[in-house]
Design a protein around this motif. Structure first.
Motif, PDB file in Angstrom:
ATOM      1  N   HIS A  54       6.985  17.226   2.658  1.00 57.97           N
ATOM      2  CA  HIS A  54       7.813  16.103   3.108  1.00 57.97           C
ATOM      3  C   HIS A  54       8.948  15.892   2.109  1.00 57.97           C
ATOM      4  CE1 HIS A  54       4.606  14.846   5.962  1.00 57.97           C
ATOM      5  NE2 HIS A  54       3.797  15.272   5.009  1.00 57.97           N
ATOM      6  N   HIS A 141       4.642   2.619  -0.664  1.00 55.88           N
ATOM      7  CA  HIS A 141       4.456   3.064   0.720  1.00 55.88           C
ATOM      8  C   HIS A 141       3.198   3.910   0.861  1.00 55.88           C
ATOM      9  CE1 HIS A 141       8.807   2.285   0.219  1.00 55.88           C
ATOM     10  NE2 HIS A 141       8.770   1.886   1.473  1.00 55.88           N
ATOM     11  N   THR A 143       0.427   3.392   2.193  1.00 58.34           N
ATOM     12  CA  THR A 143      -0.212   3.367   3.512  1.00 58.34           C
ATOM     13  C   THR A 143       0.398   4.398   4.468  1.00 58.34           C
ATOM     14  OG1 THR A 143       1.266   1.551   4.160  1.00 58.34           O
ATOM     15  CG2 THR A 143      -0.898   0.951   3.296  1.00 58.34           C
ATOM     16  N   THR A 144       1.635   4.844   4.179  1.00 59.30           N
ATOM     17  CA  THR A 144       2.254   5.905   4.985  1.00 59.30           C
ATOM     18  C   THR A 144       1.386   7.151   5.000  1.00 59.30           C
ATOM     19  OG1 THR A 144       4.470   5.087   4.450  1.00 59.30           O
ATOM     20  CG2 THR A 144       4.303   7.369   5.222  1.00 59.30           C
ATOM     21  N   TRP A 145       0.692   7.391   3.902  1.00 58.36           N
ATOM     22  CA  TRP A 145      -0.149   8.577   3.754  1.00 58.36           C
ATOM     23  C   TRP A 145      -1.622   8.258   3.981  1.00 58.36           C
ATOM     24  CZ3 TRP A 145       3.569  11.955   3.596  1.00 58.36           C
ATOM     25  CH2 TRP A 145       4.765  11.651   2.930  1.00 58.36           C
TER      26      TRP A 145
END
Length: 334
Positions: A54, A141, A143-145
């Protein structure tokens, strides 16, 4: 040092290092080893780990990362942020595949490996700025993962250990200025470069060390902290030498791994001692017969498996202490 490691390191020492290195040379030596070859040479990643690449929307530079996640994992997982080694000049995400895959599998965590920019195109402090921006974004961030920002451990190897120590100090300062800001619950520093003056006893004595000779160290230094430029940073500046920081208090528990045949040995041990004096819980492990970078060559260096055990145990211990309902336990060795 065993025979296989001796053969590998002697071959590496013969590689030419042009100064300054042309772009064609850097492209060639930074190229990732094809995964089938890497599995044979460096070690394989468990089939139970999903690997995806990513690019983080960080500014001013969008930092590439590689994410390792257990395929069968459910619920928010711990987060491990990895910073690879390579003397601030070399190193890439592929070289860290074995370590990151093992950590993801055995800790039961999302591991994100950061591809920070490298010298000489991007000298200090750019690699640190990328590591800092990426770590901060990942914490904000997580929680994105599918990860829990309250259970984050930073892992750094060699030059990445230097950057990891600096990022850990910066996160401490941020939390002091902004109570409630996300931080780390632990740090794992593998033979970190903590003082770029390279004046320790081991750096002075081991001029012809395997993997990392004085000639190589000086070359890395000229690329990363070039002198005589308008914005040059001196090697003893705390912005590049975490051992020179004024304050080492209030940092998360640390594991510091050192190698006996490594010119950086004393700097790693000195940093562990500085943390202990500041009241930081520290476990220091020295592998007397290991060379610099040994964790990255598990097929050649038996001590790599032992160091991995230490890293897993320390990470899990920090994560268990951070939550009442632990979700990660180390798997048995094997």
């Amino acid at each position: 040092m065993n025979r296989r490691t001796r053969l590998l390191t002697s071959a590496g020492r013969r590689l030419p290092r042009p100064d300054p290195p042309p772009a064609s040379y850097l492209r060639r030596v930074r190229r990732e080893i094809p995964r089938p070859v890497a599995r044979v040479v460096l070690g394989s990643v468990s089939r139970g780990i999903a690997i995806t690449d990513h690019v983080l929307p960080t500014t001013p530079y969008a930092v590439p990362v590689r994410v390792y996640r257990p395929r069968r994992a459910v619920g928010p997982l711990p987060l491990l942020v990895n910073l690879h080694g390579g003397g601030f000049v070399f190193g890439n995400l592929g070289g860290a595949d074995w370590l990151c895959g093992q950590l993801a599998d055995r800790v039961g965590a999302v591991v994100v490996s950061v591809d920070y920019r490298l010298a000489p195109e991007h000298p200090a402090p750019t690699p640190y700025e990328d590591a800092w921006a990426a770590t901060r974004w990942l914490l904000e961030h997580a929680t994105t993962w599918g990860a829990d920002p309250g259970r984050t451990v930073l892992v750094g190897e060699s030059a990445g250990g230097n950057l990891g120590a600096l990022v850990t100090l910066a996160l401490r300062d941020r939390q002091r200025a902004e109570p409630g800001a996300p931080g780390l619950v632990g740090q794992v520093l593998l033979y970190p470069s903590t003082d770029l003056t390279m004046t320790s006893a081991s750096a002075t004595a081991m001029v012809d060390a395997p993997v990392l000779s004085k000639r190589a160290i000086d070359w890395y230094g000229r690329q990363y902290v070039p002198q005589g430029l308008p914005h040059s940073i001196l090697p003893d500046d705390p912005r590049v030498s975490p051992l020179r920081a004024v304050d080492h208090t209030d940092l998360p528990p640390a594991l510091v791994v050192a190698a006996g045949l490594d010119p950086l040995r004393d700097d790693a041990l000195a940093y562990a001692a500085a943390l202990q004096r500041a009241g930081v819980p520290v476990r220091t492990v020295l592998y007397p017969d290991a060379v610099h970078g040994f964790v990255s060559i598990p097929r050649f260096e038996p001590a790599a498996a032992q160091a991995l055990d230490e890293a897993v145990t320390h990470a899990v211990s920090c994560l268990l202490a951070a939550t009442v309902h632990p979700t990660a336990e180390p798997h048995p060795k094997g």
